[in-house]
Design a protein around this motif. Structure first.
Motif, PDB file in Angstrom:
ATOM      1  N   ASP A   9       0.856  -1.201   0.000  1.00  0.00           N
ATOM      2  CA  ASP A   9       0.000   0.000   0.000  1.00  0.00           C
ATOM      3  C   ASP A   9       0.890   1.250   0.000  1.00  0.00           C
ATOM      4  OD1 ASP A   9       0.969  -0.488   2.594  1.00  0.00           O
ATOM      5  OD2 ASP A   9      -0.787   0.417   3.562  1.00  0.00           O
ATOM      6  N   ASP A  13       7.458   3.612   3.552  1.00  0.00           N
ATOM      7  CA  ASP A  13       8.340   2.473   3.839  1.00  0.00           C
ATOM      8  C   ASP A  13       8.106   1.356   2.830  1.00  0.00           C
ATOM      9  OD1 ASP A  13       5.832   2.199   5.240  1.00  0.00           O
ATOM     10  OD2 ASP A  13       6.682   0.492   6.315  1.00  0.00           O
ATOM     11  N   ASP A  14       6.901   1.305   2.260  1.00  0.00           N
ATOM     12  CA  ASP A  14       6.641   0.381   1.150  1.00  0.00           C
ATOM     13  C   ASP A  14       7.551   0.691  -0.028  1.00  0.00           C
ATOM     14  OD1 ASP A  14       4.029   1.146   2.623  1.00  0.00           O
ATOM     15  OD2 ASP A  14       3.495  -0.777   1.712  1.00  0.00           O
ATOM     16  N   ASN A  38      -2.329   2.891   3.462  1.00  0.00           N
ATOM     17  CA  ASN A  38      -1.689   4.188   3.696  1.00  0.00           C
ATOM     18  C   ASN A  38      -2.410   5.311   2.963  1.00  0.00           C
ATOM     19  OD1 ASN A  38       0.334   3.250   5.427  1.00  0.00           O
ATOM     20  ND2 ASN A  38       1.600   2.596   3.706  1.00  0.00           N
ATOM     21  N   VAL A 126       2.628  -6.405   2.912  1.00  0.00           N
ATOM     22  CA  VAL A 126       3.036  -5.333   3.826  1.00  0.00           C
ATOM     23  C   VAL A 126       1.960  -4.244   3.946  1.00  0.00           C
ATOM     24  CG1 VAL A 126       5.493  -5.781   3.422  1.00  0.00           C
ATOM     25  CG2 VAL A 126       4.308  -4.084   2.016  1.00  0.00           C
ATOM     26  N   GLY A 127       0.736  -4.627   3.646  1.00  0.00           N
ATOM     27  CA  GLY A 127      -0.400  -3.738   3.874  1.00  0.00           C
ATOM     28  C   GLY A 127      -1.497  -4.548   4.549  1.00  0.00           C
ATOM     29  N   ASN A 169      -1.549  -2.342   9.879  1.00  0.00           N
ATOM     30  CA  ASN A 169      -1.916  -3.278   8.811  1.00  0.00           C
ATOM     31  C   ASN A 169      -2.964  -4.285   9.274  1.00  0.00           C
ATOM     32  OD1 ASN A 169      -0.181  -2.063   7.042  1.00  0.00           O
ATOM     33  ND2 ASN A 169       1.454  -3.592   7.252  1.00  0.00           N
ATOM     34  N   ASP A 243       8.339  -2.215   6.459  1.00  0.00           N
ATOM     35  CA  ASP A 243       8.115  -3.145   5.348  1.00  0.00           C
ATOM     36  C   ASP A 243       9.423  -3.753   4.842  1.00  0.00           C
ATOM     37  OD1 ASP A 243       5.517  -2.477   5.708  1.00  0.00           O
ATOM     38  OD2 ASP A 243       5.330  -1.241   3.904  1.00  0.00           O
TER      39      ASP A 243
END
Ligand code: BDR
Ligand code: CA
Length: 319
Positions: A9, A13-14, A38, A126-127, A169, A243
């Motif tokens: 998302d 950091d993604d 995010n 990672v979301g 998350n 992430d």
């Protein structure tokens, strides 16, 4: 080469984690699937398109869920304070980016890729876990065909970051996370227990950027708002590499310590989104909700300096 689908998302950091996956020589990034979190789904998907264009990432992008899995619950905790209104630190991402999307929804893309490469695909989520839960719902057999699932999410022995109980998350779609953690596939989970110990200082980022490696100026620019959030709200000089922890595990699992046991998620009530792991041995909890689901792995310790070393070597391209 590990085949990886990155479910994301973006998200500051993604973005760093995406660049890591793209640049690491042992990772074959075969697809990127987007999810709300995010920012709304239209924005996180647009951000993925933007980053792909800027960093020449060829992996297809499939757009995913815009609402939660179970009841379509909306996000009541906008992340713009952390990631900016545009999800990428208010750097002025164009409203649209001319990069075609895969025609399939993310969950279908995941199913098709897993079936095309049985036993080979690692899902890095990672979301919110919404796309993975939808994929399992549509095709439960993929659980036996995926190589492994790696998740950034949860807070096991520490407080959450959205409420004292819950990490973002998981809080954003607890039912989906519970489906993912209780399915019969191997899940390794990187929660705030380790990601809040993995901090990149603003000096470290500046020094990395000064190397002149391609793409790092953009990464630095989009990170400044996020660093400001950590400075003002959390009292840290730097940013948590949430992430990236999940991604670095793929190439350096020895940098973390793990605890195994079934993991469940509290769905509703005061502790909505809290992640709880049952002990693997010792006291039994027969007949409870933790009696039956497979054991999963939770990261409980990290060597942050070594994580930073690998990240830096990969992003700067000095492998
Ligand atoms: C997680 O929530 C998002 O803000 C970040 O991208 C990360 O995946 C941290 O709680
Ligand atoms: Ca994220």
């Amino acid at each position: 080469m590990q085949k990886v689908i990155f479910d994301t998302d973006p998200g500051v950091d993604d973005a760093m984690a995406l660049l890591f996956l793209h640049r690491h020589p042992d990772i074959d990034l075969i697809g990127v699937t987007t999810v709300f979190g995010n920012a709304p789904i239209e924005t996180t998907t647009r951000n993925a398109q933007f980053l792909h264009r800027k960093w020449d990432i060829a992996a297809p992008i499939a757009s995913g869920a815009g609402r939660a899995f179970h009841d379509g619950r909306a996000d009541d905790h906008p992340a713009s304070i952390v990631h900016g209104e545009d999800g990428l630190g208010n750097i002025g991402v164009p409203a649209t980016v001319d990069l075609p999307l895969d025609p399939r929804p993310a969950f279908q893309y995941i199913i098709d890729m897993v079936r095309a490469h049985p036993g080979e695909v690692t899902l890095v989520a990672v979301g919110r876990m919404t796309n993975l839960a939808l994929a399992l719902q549509a095709d439960p057999d993929i659980a036996g065909l995926v190589r492994q699932v790696v998740v950034m999410g949860g807070a096991f022995d520490v407080n959450g970051n959205v409420t004292p109980a819950a990490e973002a998350n998981i809080y954003g779609d607890p039912e989906a996370a519970d489906v993912v953690f209780t399915a019969s596939w191997k899940v390794t989970i990187f929660g705030l227990d380790v990601t809040m110990k993995t901090i990149m200082s603003s000096d470290y980022l500046a020094e990395m950027t000064a190397s002149g490696a391609p793409g790092l100026q953009l990464l630095s620019d989009l990170s400044q708002h996020y660093i400001g959030f950590y400075r003002q709200r959390v009292g840290l000089d730097g940013m948590a590499l949430h992430d990236s922890c999940a991604c670095i595990y793929l190439v350096a699992p020895e940098l973390f310590e793990y605890r195994s046991g079934p993991v469940r998620v509290v769905c509703g009530g005061l502790a909505d989104g809290k992640t709880i792991q049952a002990p693997e041995s010792g006291r039994r909890f027969e007949g409870s909700a933790w009696d039956g689901p497979p054991s999963q792995f939770v990261a409980v310790a990290v060597s942050p300096d070594k994580v930073l070393d690998i990240l830096r070597a990969t992003l700067v391209g000095s492998h």
